[in-house]
Design an enzyme around this catalytic site. Sequence first.
Site, PDB file in Angstrom:
ATOM      1  N   GLN A  52     -80.039 114.446 -16.152  1.00 39.34           N
ATOM      2  CA  GLN A  52     -80.228 114.890 -14.645  1.00 39.34           C
ATOM      3  C   GLN A  52     -79.589 116.180 -14.412  1.00 39.34           C
ATOM      4  O   GLN A  52     -80.399 116.973 -14.016  1.00 39.34           O
ATOM      5  CB  GLN A  52     -79.362 113.734 -13.817  1.00 39.34           C
ATOM      6  CG  GLN A  52     -80.273 112.570 -13.545  1.00 39.34           C
ATOM      7  CD  GLN A  52     -79.472 111.489 -12.849  1.00 39.34           C
ATOM      8  OE1 GLN A  52     -78.211 111.663 -12.749  1.00 39.34           O
ATOM      9  NE2 GLN A  52     -80.101 110.571 -12.219  1.00 39.34           N
ATOM     10  N   THR A  83     -82.087 102.199  -8.420  1.00 45.37           N
ATOM     11  CA  THR A  83     -81.390 103.679  -8.218  1.00 45.37           C
ATOM     12  C   THR A  83     -82.368 104.423  -7.199  1.00 45.37           C
ATOM     13  O   THR A  83     -83.565 104.277  -7.314  1.00 45.37           O
ATOM     14  CB  THR A  83     -81.304 104.280  -9.247  1.00 45.37           C
ATOM     15  OG1 THR A  83     -81.079 105.862  -9.489  1.00 45.37           O
ATOM     16  CG2 THR A  83     -82.548 104.270 -10.335  1.00 45.37           C
ATOM     17  N   CYS A 197     -78.309 106.310  -1.729  1.00 44.53           N
ATOM     18  CA  CYS A 197     -77.851 105.864  -3.064  1.00 44.53           C
ATOM     19  C   CYS A 197     -77.201 104.687  -3.193  1.00 44.53           C
ATOM     20  O   CYS A 197     -76.508 104.085  -2.029  1.00 44.53           O
ATOM     21  CB  CYS A 197     -76.598 106.908  -3.401  1.00 44.53           C
ATOM     22  SG  CYS A 197     -76.058 106.862  -4.975  1.00 44.53           S
ATOM     23  N   THR A 198     -77.621 103.846  -4.161  1.00 50.78           N
ATOM     24  CA  THR A 198     -77.377 102.455  -4.304  1.00 50.78           C
ATOM     25  C   THR A 198     -75.876 102.262  -4.206  1.00 50.78           C
ATOM     26  O   THR A 198     -75.451 100.983  -4.114  1.00 50.78           O
ATOM     27  CB  THR A 198     -78.109 101.829  -5.539  1.00 50.78           C
ATOM     28  OG1 THR A 198     -77.894 102.413  -6.649  1.00 50.78           O
ATOM     29  CG2 THR A 198     -79.493 101.572  -5.034  1.00 50.78           C
TER      30      THR A 198
END
Length: 234
Positions: A52, A83, A197-198
């Site tokens: 990322q 996610t 965002c989880t």
Amino acid sequence: MKTIGVIGGMSWESSAEYYRLLNRYAKARLGGHHNARSLMTTVDFAEVEALQRAGDWDALGVQMAQAAAQLERGGADLVLLATNTMHRVCASIEAAISIPFLHIADPTGAALKAAGVSRAGLLGTRYTMEQDFYVGRLRERHAIEAIVPNDRDRESVHRIIYDELCHGVVEDDSRRVYQRVIDDMKMRGAQAVILGCTEITLLIGPADSALPVFDTTALHAQAAVDWTLSGHEA
């Protein structure tokens, strides 16, 4: 009951929450000793996070596609990606499997529309807040305008996710940062806030927010259970 396949590990903290919610919702629907039928494949978040930062979304797409295919081979009837950020590569996942893929933004968008919300604040990683894969899907498929924090606040929100929440660290000072950011988005016209965002559910709940909270993790898990139980309730 159909089988839910979950691509997890990003981070494992949120994957554990997915597992809890899937089973809780299945039990609420079916009662007794029932739980959700599920499979999970867990990737190494250290590798994902490094890719990322490098902006190598092609490599991430390959990795997620391989994980999804593994779940399909294992007998999953539906794939969830546990996610928000990695939905950036959802096209790679969908191309790799013949079973349905449930995009996390869709149950969120549906819930916002049902609540009469047309402008919602969005909290998430900087990738989710700044790139169009999530904001654009809400706009184009659900007619939801997403309001994101300013540059400085996006950096704070992102840092807290990766440096604290992904490690299971929950700090009161960080909760206050998020509350201030939510207050600012409310002043800018947000009618609700998306916990995009989880891991954010570890820090912010309905009682912590000046705006109604739409928890993408819970909405995603609920939609998955609803799908897998369609026509299969006892």
